[in-house]
Scaffold this active site. Structure first.
Site: not given
Ligand code: GCO
Ligand code: MN
Ligand code: MN
Length: 388
Positions: A55, A58, A89, A182, A184, A218, A221, A246, A256, A258, A288
């Site tokens: 990002h 970041d 990306m 993306e 969610k 993702e 998500h 993702d 979420d 991850d 991700d």
């Molecule tokens: C999450 C999202 C983020 C996005 C990232 C890129 O799980 O909070 O997936 O990780 O993918 O911010 O836009």
């Molecule tokens: Mn996520």
């Molecule tokens: Mn993501």
């Protein structure tokens, strides 16, 4: 004996925010020290990754001075070239700063919407500087808790206006971006607009430059709301819209998580990897995800290596699935039909419709045909569990 060692050809990428995740959650503070982008590049390169994504914030903090920002970008670019990684990306952080507490492109305040566009334009410029060609839009705060406060139809229109604007900006600057949206369902907002990849596939068709825009599904998500991720990605691929992906994992119907790729959903993710590898998808395999909060700074690299290794194990299992005589013979049996009748169901013509009308189907025989899915699934499980 396979080593499952990743190479650059595998196109594995990580976000700076993934390996750099410090383990903060809504109930507790950071448990790991900050990781600099340069150290992330060094360590990911040593593990065999292909690239690193980011990002805008970041790389350079949101309030960095122009000099500081230029230095950070310069150092990052040098690290990429020293350690042989790319940055395919880029994306914009439109969710962390309090200014975005009611959304960015869909915020009710027109000044916030304009600021979000400006921030995205600058982040796109930054992405181009480091060679990114895919630009992800995750609408982190594009949602609501109080529907009385924001008209959901207006929100969709605002999001469309923003994307149309940014597509034009990309073209006008001569950038070569492909945008990946993306979805969610919720988190951090009570509800997010465009809750699924399917919602975005419908929305993309309404954009001015639909050819520039695809999706970035993702795993977690879609699994947060119990969907079959393999099916989600299949539809995106069939539509020619899988621009990025993702990869992570998630227990169904929860926040979420991850999680490390393949930590939970072994069968679905096996079919996902098989699909990605066989579909001709040539984009990055982006993780991700982040490691458990219980890990220390070194544990992060066990997590990162684990994501890639599990992907490669699935890839090898897919090869064995395709070469397994019993599995293949079951597959042929399941899809075998009467070739004479199959000919009746090609593309429509009046003659074909006439012919189809005249076929005498043996409905009872069709209903009796053996469908050995139990055996097929058992063989798949045995293959995945390593006894086949
Ligand atoms: C999450 C999202 C983020 C996005 C990232 C890129 O799980 O909070 O997936 O990780 O993918 O911010 O836009
Ligand atoms: Mn996520
Ligand atoms: Mn993501």
């Amino acid at each position: 004996m396979k080593t499952y060692m990743p190479t650059k050809d595998d196109k594995f990428t990580f976000g700076l925010w993934t390996v750099g995740n410090r383990g903060r959650d809504p109930f507790g503070d950071a448990v790991r020290p900050a990781l600099s982008p340069i150290d992330a590049v060094k360590r990911l390169s040593a593990l065999g990754a292909y690239g690193v994504n980011f990002h805008d914030d970041d790389l350079a903090p949101i309030d960095a001075t122009p000099t500081e920002r230029a230095r950070l970008i310069r150092e990052f670019k040098t690290a990429l070239s020293d350690y042989g990684l790319c940055a395919p990306m880029a994306t914009t952080n439109l969710f962390y700063d309090p200014v975005f507490r009611d959304g960015a492109f869909t915020a009710n305040d027109a000044s916030v919407r304009a600021y979000a566009l400006q921030k995205a334009m600058k982040a796109m410029d930054l992405g181009v500087e480091v060679g990114a060609q895919i630009y992800v839009f995750w609408g982190g705060r594009e949602g609501a808790e109080v529907d009385a406060g924001k008209d959901a139809v207006t929100a969709v229109k605002r999001f469309r206006d923003a994307l149309n604007f940014l597509c034009e900006y990309s073209r006008d600057q001569g950038y070569d971006y492909r945008f990946a949206l993306e979805a969610k369902p919720n988190e951090p907002r009570g509800d997010l607009y465009f809750p699924t990849t399917g919602s975005y596939l419908g929305f993309i068709a309404t954009l001015d430059h639909k050819e520039m825009v695809g999706v970035n599904p993702e795993v977690g998500h879609e699994q947060m709301i119990g969907l079959n991720f393999y099916h989600v990605v299949a539809q995106a691929i069939e539509a020619g819209k899988l621009f990025h992906i993702d990869l992570n994992d998630q227990k169904f119907l929860r926040f979420d998580q991850d999680l490390r790729f393949g930590a939970e959903s072994i069968k679905t993710l096996f079919f996902l990897v098989k699909l990605l590898e066989e579909s001709g998808y040539s984009g990055p395999r982006h993780f991700d995800a982040h490691c458990y909060r219980t890990e220390d700074a070194e544990g992060v690299w066990d997590f990162a290596a684990g994501c890639m290794r599990t992907y490669l194990i699935f890839k090898e299992k897919a090869r064995r699935f395709n070469e397994d005589p019993e599995i293949q013979s079951l597959l042929s049996e399941i899809s075998a039909g009467d070739p004479a009748v199959a000919d009746c169901s090609g593309p429509y013509s009046r003659a074909r419709a006439q012919m189809l009308r005249g076929v005498a189907f043996d409905r009872a025989a069709l209903a009796r045909k053996r469908l050995p899915y139990e055996r097929l699934d058992q063989l798949t499980i045995e293959l995945l569990l390593g006894v086949r």
